[in-house]
Write a protein that holds these residues in place. Sequence first.
Motif, PDB file in Angstrom:
ATOM      1  N   SER A  96      27.458  -9.960 -47.162  1.00 53.68           N
ATOM      2  CA  SER A  96      26.648 -10.973 -47.837  1.00 53.68           C
ATOM      3  C   SER A  96      25.165 -10.843 -47.513  1.00 53.68           C
ATOM      4  O   SER A  96      24.770 -10.738 -46.349  1.00 53.68           O
ATOM      5  N   LYS A  97      24.334 -10.886 -48.547  1.00 49.82           N
ATOM      6  CA  LYS A  97      22.887 -10.832 -48.318  1.00 49.82           C
ATOM      7  C   LYS A  97      22.342 -12.175 -47.837  1.00 49.82           C
ATOM      8  O   LYS A  97      21.270 -12.226 -47.239  1.00 49.82           O
ATOM      9  N   ASN A  98      23.072 -13.233 -48.080  1.00 51.17           N
ATOM     10  CA  ASN A  98      22.617 -14.539 -47.600  1.00 51.17           C
ATOM     11  C   ASN A  98      22.948 -14.755 -46.133  1.00 51.17           C
ATOM     12  O   ASN A  98      22.147 -15.335 -45.396  1.00 51.17           O
ATOM     13  N   TYR A  99      24.103 -14.293 -45.700  1.00 50.89           N
ATOM     14  CA  TYR A  99      24.578 -14.625 -44.358  1.00 50.89           C
ATOM     15  C   TYR A  99      24.567 -13.466 -43.359  1.00 50.89           C
ATOM     16  O   TYR A  99      24.533 -13.707 -42.153  1.00 50.89           O
ATOM     17  N   SER A 100      24.649 -12.236 -43.825  1.00 49.67           N
ATOM     18  CA  SER A 100      24.873 -11.123 -42.900  1.00 49.67           C
ATOM     19  C   SER A 100      23.563 -10.571 -42.340  1.00 49.67           C
ATOM     20  O   SER A 100      22.873  -9.774 -42.980  1.00 49.67           O
ATOM     21  N   SER A 101      23.254 -10.968 -41.122  1.00 52.54           N
ATOM     22  CA  SER A 101      22.042 -10.472 -40.472  1.00 52.54           C
ATOM     23  C   SER A 101      22.158  -8.985 -40.159  1.00 52.54           C
ATOM     24  O   SER A 101      21.175  -8.245 -40.220  1.00 52.54           O
ATOM     25  N   TRP A 102      23.373  -8.526 -39.835  1.00 54.41           N
ATOM     26  CA  TRP A 102      23.546  -7.104 -39.533  1.00 54.41           C
ATOM     27  C   TRP A 102      23.322  -6.255 -40.775  1.00 54.41           C
ATOM     28  O   TRP A 102      22.722  -5.175 -40.702  1.00 54.41           O
ATOM     29  N   SER A 103      23.797  -6.729 -41.927  1.00 47.84           N
ATOM     30  CA  SER A 103      23.557  -5.991 -43.170  1.00 47.84           C
ATOM     31  C   SER A 103      22.068  -5.893 -43.460  1.00 47.84           C
ATOM     32  O   SER A 103      21.568  -4.838 -43.872  1.00 47.84           O
ATOM     33  N   LEU A 104      21.354  -6.990 -43.254  1.00 47.20           N
ATOM     34  CA  LEU A 104      19.904  -6.977 -43.476  1.00 47.20           C
ATOM     35  C   LEU A 104      19.235  -5.954 -42.573  1.00 47.20           C
ATOM     36  O   LEU A 104      18.360  -5.194 -43.012  1.00 47.20           O
ATOM     37  N   ARG A 105      19.642  -5.900 -41.322  1.00 45.25           N
ATOM     38  CA  ARG A 105      19.040  -4.927 -40.395  1.00 45.25           C
ATOM     39  C   ARG A 105      19.255  -3.492 -40.879  1.00 45.25           C
ATOM     40  O   ARG A 105      18.328  -2.687 -40.923  1.00 45.25           O
ATOM     41  N   GLY A 106      20.498  -3.170 -41.227  1.00 46.94           N
ATOM     42  CA  GLY A 106      20.783  -1.810 -41.675  1.00 46.94           C
ATOM     43  C   GLY A 106      20.036  -1.449 -42.942  1.00 46.94           C
ATOM     44  O   GLY A 106      19.527  -0.326 -43.088  1.00 46.94           O
ATOM     45  N   TRP A 107      19.953  -2.402 -43.859  1.00 42.20           N
ATOM     46  CA  TRP A 107      19.265  -2.169 -45.133  1.00 42.20           C
ATOM     47  C   TRP A 107      17.770  -1.947 -44.914  1.00 42.20           C
ATOM     48  O   TRP A 107      17.172  -1.031 -45.493  1.00 42.20           O
ATOM     49  N   ALA A 159      12.348  -1.849 -34.292  1.00 37.55           N
ATOM     50  CA  ALA A 159      12.361  -3.172 -33.670  1.00 37.55           C
ATOM     51  C   ALA A 159      12.100  -4.267 -34.701  1.00 37.55           C
ATOM     52  O   ALA A 159      12.723  -5.332 -34.660  1.00 37.55           O
ATOM     53  N   ASP A 160      11.192  -4.031 -35.627  1.00 36.62           N
ATOM     54  CA  ASP A 160      10.907  -5.038 -36.654  1.00 36.62           C
ATOM     55  C   ASP A 160      12.118  -5.265 -37.551  1.00 36.62           C
ATOM     56  O   ASP A 160      12.405  -6.402 -37.937  1.00 36.62           O
ATOM     57  N   ALA A 161      12.842  -4.193 -37.870  1.00 39.06           N
ATOM     58  CA  ALA A 161      14.054  -4.346 -38.681  1.00 39.06           C
ATOM     59  C   ALA A 161      15.115  -5.136 -37.930  1.00 39.06           C
ATOM     60  O   ALA A 161      15.797  -5.996 -38.498  1.00 39.06           O
ATOM     61  N   LEU A 162      15.253  -4.867 -36.638  1.00 40.07           N
ATOM     62  CA  LEU A 162      16.288  -5.537 -35.858  1.00 40.07           C
ATOM     63  C   LEU A 162      15.974  -7.012 -35.615  1.00 40.07           C
ATOM     64  O   LEU A 162      16.883  -7.849 -35.556  1.00 40.07           O
ATOM     65  N   PRO A 169       7.477  -6.718 -48.840  1.00 40.46           N
ATOM     66  CA  PRO A 169       8.131  -6.561 -50.150  1.00 40.46           C
ATOM     67  C   PRO A 169       9.640  -6.367 -50.042  1.00 40.46           C
ATOM     68  O   PRO A 169      10.399  -6.902 -50.860  1.00 40.46           O
ATOM     69  N   GLU A 170      10.073  -5.622 -49.041  1.00 40.79           N
ATOM     70  CA  GLU A 170      11.511  -5.400 -48.876  1.00 40.79           C
ATOM     71  C   GLU A 170      12.236  -6.711 -48.580  1.00 40.79           C
ATOM     72  O   GLU A 170      13.330  -6.960 -49.098  1.00 40.79           O
ATOM     73  N   MET A 171      11.627  -7.549 -47.746  1.00 38.21           N
ATOM     74  CA  MET A 171      12.254  -8.831 -47.431  1.00 38.21           C
ATOM     75  C   MET A 171      12.279  -9.742 -48.649  1.00 38.21           C
ATOM     76  O   MET A 171      13.265 -10.455 -48.882  1.00 38.21           O
TER      77      MET A 171
END
Length: 243
Positions: A35-46, A187-190, A220-222
């Motif tokens: 989930s893009k709304n809930y998954s913080s780990w997915s956001l980091r990897g992306w 680090a910024d992604a994490l 922009p990515e965020m």
Amino acid sequence: MPVASPAKPKTPVRKAAPRAKAPAPVTTTTLTLSSKNYSSWSLRGWLLARFAGLPFNEVMVSPDDADARKELLLLAPSIRVPCLTHDGAKVWNTLAIAHYLDEQCPQAGLLPTDRLARAHCRAISGEMNAGFANLRSALPMNLKAHYPGHKIWAGALPDIERITEIWTDCLATYGGPYLFGAQRTMADALYAPVATRFLTYDVALNPACQAYCQTIVQMPEMQEWIAAARLEPDEIEELDMDF
């Protein structure tokens, strides 16, 4: 009297044909996401893959998938989404993805060039990857929500204090606007999902950390990720409790 030679007909000038646009590169690289709304780990990897400039196709796991749901609710023994599949390699665990991408795309600068800064970046990235369990459970990522004046559970306060200590130190040492200066690193992604959590739950921050949160969410990515998260129709009741 000499007779003038007839004028030679002008050769028509041919216009160069417009160049056809190069087709978009075909890639077999995939990044499996939840989930893009809930998954913080997915956001980091992306974010890591986008920072690295690696083309990839998204593979979204259904919110009804039992294993993905356990990961979102912190009930799984380990986190296996996101998962990057690239050139025969299959990499899960966000920190492993970060280091793999740094090896494959060294020009992206996912680690600082300076030896001491690079060691510092690795250390705080590892700390984020392995720690702050109380923060994760008390303030789950929810990009659609906003809880003004939210009362923070006491158990999460030491995590918040440590994260703001890390951020304040990095911003003062390297000059911002990102944790290691002008270049975005792993680090910024994490730490990006933490910035969204602090904004969602109205966490009181010092001015430097508040500015850093805004720097992160305005990337922009965020903005692209947040827009997609807001379009997700599915909600997970356990993560949408009325605080």
